[in-house]
Write a protein that holds these residues in place. Sequence first.
Motif, PDB file in Angstrom:
ATOM      1  N   GLU A  93      -0.144  -4.884  -1.798  1.00  0.00           N
ATOM      2  CA  GLU A  93       1.301  -4.887  -1.701  1.00  0.00           C
ATOM      3  C   GLU A  93       1.791  -5.855  -0.628  1.00  0.00           C
ATOM      4  N   GLU A  97       3.607  -9.997  -3.325  1.00  0.00           N
ATOM      5  CA  GLU A  97       4.882  -9.285  -3.371  1.00  0.00           C
ATOM      6  C   GLU A  97       5.328  -9.030  -4.803  1.00  0.00           C
ATOM      7  N   ASP A 125      -5.025  -3.170  -8.134  1.00  0.00           N
ATOM      8  CA  ASP A 125      -4.234  -2.152  -7.455  1.00  0.00           C
ATOM      9  C   ASP A 125      -4.924  -0.794  -7.546  1.00  0.00           C
ATOM     10  N   ASN A 129      -0.052   4.061  -2.646  1.00  0.00           N
ATOM     11  CA  ASN A 129       1.335   4.181  -2.199  1.00  0.00           C
ATOM     12  C   ASN A 129       2.036   5.234  -3.071  1.00  0.00           C
ATOM     13  N   PRO A 160       5.244   0.556  -4.585  1.00  0.00           N
ATOM     14  CA  PRO A 160       4.669  -0.804  -4.573  1.00  0.00           C
ATOM     15  C   PRO A 160       3.498  -0.978  -5.534  1.00  0.00           C
ATOM     16  N   ASP A 161       2.884   0.111  -5.950  1.00  0.00           N
ATOM     17  CA  ASP A 161       1.762  -0.014  -6.861  1.00  0.00           C
ATOM     18  C   ASP A 161       2.252  -0.508  -8.213  1.00  0.00           C
ATOM     19  N   SER A 166       2.047   2.970 -10.700  1.00  0.00           N
ATOM     20  CA  SER A 166       3.446   2.832 -10.309  1.00  0.00           C
ATOM     21  C   SER A 166       4.234   4.091 -10.706  1.00  0.00           C
TER      22      SER A 166
END
Length: 933
Positions: A93, A97, A125, A129, A160-161, A166
């Motif tokens: 992360e 970005e 990932d 988070n 942020p994942d 996410s």
Amino acid sequence: MSGAPRRCGRRRLALLWCALAAAWELAWGQLRYAVPEEMQKGSFVGDVAKDLGLELAALRQRGARVVSEGRRQYFALHEKTGHLVTAERIDREQVCETPDKCVLRCEVIVEGEMKVYAVEVEVRDINDNAPVFKEVQLEEKMSETTAPGSRFPLAEAHDPDVGSNSLQRYELSGDQHFSLAVQTGADGEKRPELVLAQALDREESAFHELVLTAVDGGEPARTGTARIRVLVLDANDNAPVFSQAVYTVRVREDVPVGSTLLTVRATDADDGLNGEVKFSFQKITVKASLKFQLDMETGAITLVRSLDFEEGDSYELGLQAKDGGGLSDTAKVVIAVTDVNDNAPEISVRSLLSAVSEDSPAGTVVALLHVQDRDSGANGEVRCSLGAGLPFRLRSSLGSYYSVVTARELDREEVSEYNVTVRATDGGAPALRSSAVLPLRVLDVNDNAPVFAEARYSAWLPENNAKGALVLTVRAADADWGQNARVRYRLCEGQVRGAPLSSYVSVHAETGALYALRSFDYEEVREVGLWVRAEDGGAPALSSNVSVRLFIVDENDNAPQVLYPPAAPGAGWTGVELAPRAAEPGALVAKVVAVDADSGQNAWLSYELAKATEPGLFRVGLHSGEVRTARFPLARDALRQSLVVVVRDHGQPALSATATLTVVLAESVAELLSDLGGAAAPGEPGGSLTRWLVVAVAAVCCLFLAFLLALLALRLRRWRRSRLLAAGSGASRAVAASPFVGIDGVRAFLHSYSHEVSLTADSRKSHLRFPGGSCSNTLPAAPPPDKCAPLLLPEEPSSARADSGDALPQAQPNTDWRFSQTQRPGTSGSQNGEEGGAWPNNQFDTEMLQAMILASANEAADGNSTLGGGTGTMGLSARYGPQFTLQHVPDYRQNVYIPGSTATLSNSSGKRDTKNAGSSGGNKKKSGKKEKK
């Protein structure tokens, strides 16, 4: 049935494309790996050595390292295993970005091979988070007149994942008046909305407490919560409305800070507090919140920090307009950043050789460069070039890498060090430039031999120099550097007059100074030729030679040497020169012969009469040394005239020698002897001369007879022994004939033994000497040790033995007494060698000369004869009588001059016969004197 073959064909095609892609990537030297984020430092990423086909030993020997474009190095290369490992913890992360695929790029540089390999590492990932709400305490105001089913947007949670990790869903709990609806946008984002399920009644409850939960899809799932407080208000039936649903603005990246980029507008049909609209950011990233600011009253978006196209080329902002009654509307703002050529190209030196050998072939890689421009489009297109006139060129390598290689062979003697300037220019308008200087030193190779400053050297050295004197200095220069340019000197082997050259001169190995090891003599060595070799310190060493000519300069170091008259030991007079009283002016009396061992002007001799008893009677030739009469001798002139002749050369300073001549004014030898006898001292008897002569002759005869008897006894003993041996063996051997066996041998020996009589005027006595070097027939010298003495001869017939005594040749007279060719009388510098005078070389002349000298000495001692020309002088009157004139003087340059007279001895048989026939009376007296002898 037809579907299965199609699936198989598609699978084969997919596998083929994958294999082609892998081969393409391997051919271009690009590796791809994938690792999850948040791995510990030193975690394994990939086996680079194996994938590149590099051996670990070669990899360690050549050296390899990992280079990343950014300032932070996320990966490193393990030296022992060749594995690519993480250099630190990687947070996806933070590194990436964007929610898209996160790929980190780096290069593996092999130092020894000057090769670079691209590596791409995908950071995957993980669910590290949890979803987070921007505000954990939310407040919503609703009018009690709000109809059920009304929807109110809620604040979105941010995770942020990416992917399944996410944000996946929202959950609402706390009150039955409300429900949750989730809207999915075109971009896949989930937007929660609060739905009024039942009508509100402010009188029942003025507020409602709700909990909004955001849940991601990780294993295990992570959640984030926000508390919602719903305030029930009075009725507000009009919500604010934005003028546009999406606002788009394009700005340059060099726009100044403080500029207003955009102003949004929203209207509300209500009046009063319900019609007042306030603006706020509904959705904004952290980076955007640092760069943009929103005015809540006017809706103006202002730039608070400078933009950079390379950091971000676009920004999306979510805006909300809310009135006083709690109604709101949303809109999106897209800010696109336009690139400006504000970044100059960057040149990074990845690898550089500090030095390169001058014999490196063309194409040798000396540096590896990476060139990049952070701008985009034409502004990011970079052109590289090198300075003009350099023996280097650029060669494009992988991607934005360039290699600096040699264009031709280098020459350190021309340029020993280069500062290679690499220039990079982008395609912007105006174009930006940057440069980097690469210092490169050229290593020397021993490719130049020493070169002497002169093609040949010459030096002049005066003779009699001091030992160790500096002659000259040779110098050679070598265009190489360091040890290759260190020149050492040495002499080439040679000989001078049979001796090694190194015993005459030496050369200093470091300075090239040539020194004389001995004192030179011009008369021995006039010129020395040698070769000096200069050799550098390279491997292999190179050398060159130079010729050196050393000329010895003559100095006046030799005084003139008087050959005649010879100097007597202990006395300044050696003999008597006879000059007739009737001599005319210019008549030759004597000649001073001198030589000088020097040469040139130093050997030019001049003669000068320094002292004389009668100064005006004689004169000396300036260059000939001839002593001649200057006038007629007078009766008052002394009988004995002493002359001192100075011989001087023309050197600087001049050297000289003196010769003393005693000239007796007499008509003959008899007169000379009578004068000498009359001048004897009264205290000494007049017969002492004869007595001493008789004693001397008797002693010589006794010694000779004793030697002859011993020799005869020795020969008789050997002859008897040989006879005995011959009788015992039955073979007779003859004894060799000796020149001393028999009467003829004895007579030959006696006749060959010469006597030298010196009549002096300064001494009261006469001397009789027997020089050993004047014998003609002497005993043969002893044979060398390696040869046997020829005592026995082979047997010969009796007739041959009988005639052997007569057949023996008569021994030639010894000529050791003669003047050498350089000492014969004559002018200095001229040598006449066609004819030379000699002593009598036969038995009769030798006996006659001895008898004349003895008879003259006896008559002078007795005082009863004048030797002036009578018949009892054995022919001397014929030579030295009154009738003798200077016309009878022979050419002294062709014959040996006899000290004490102006006559010469000759072995001409004609003259001997004439003298014998003309003076018979003298012969009788001569015979008597001979018998007495």
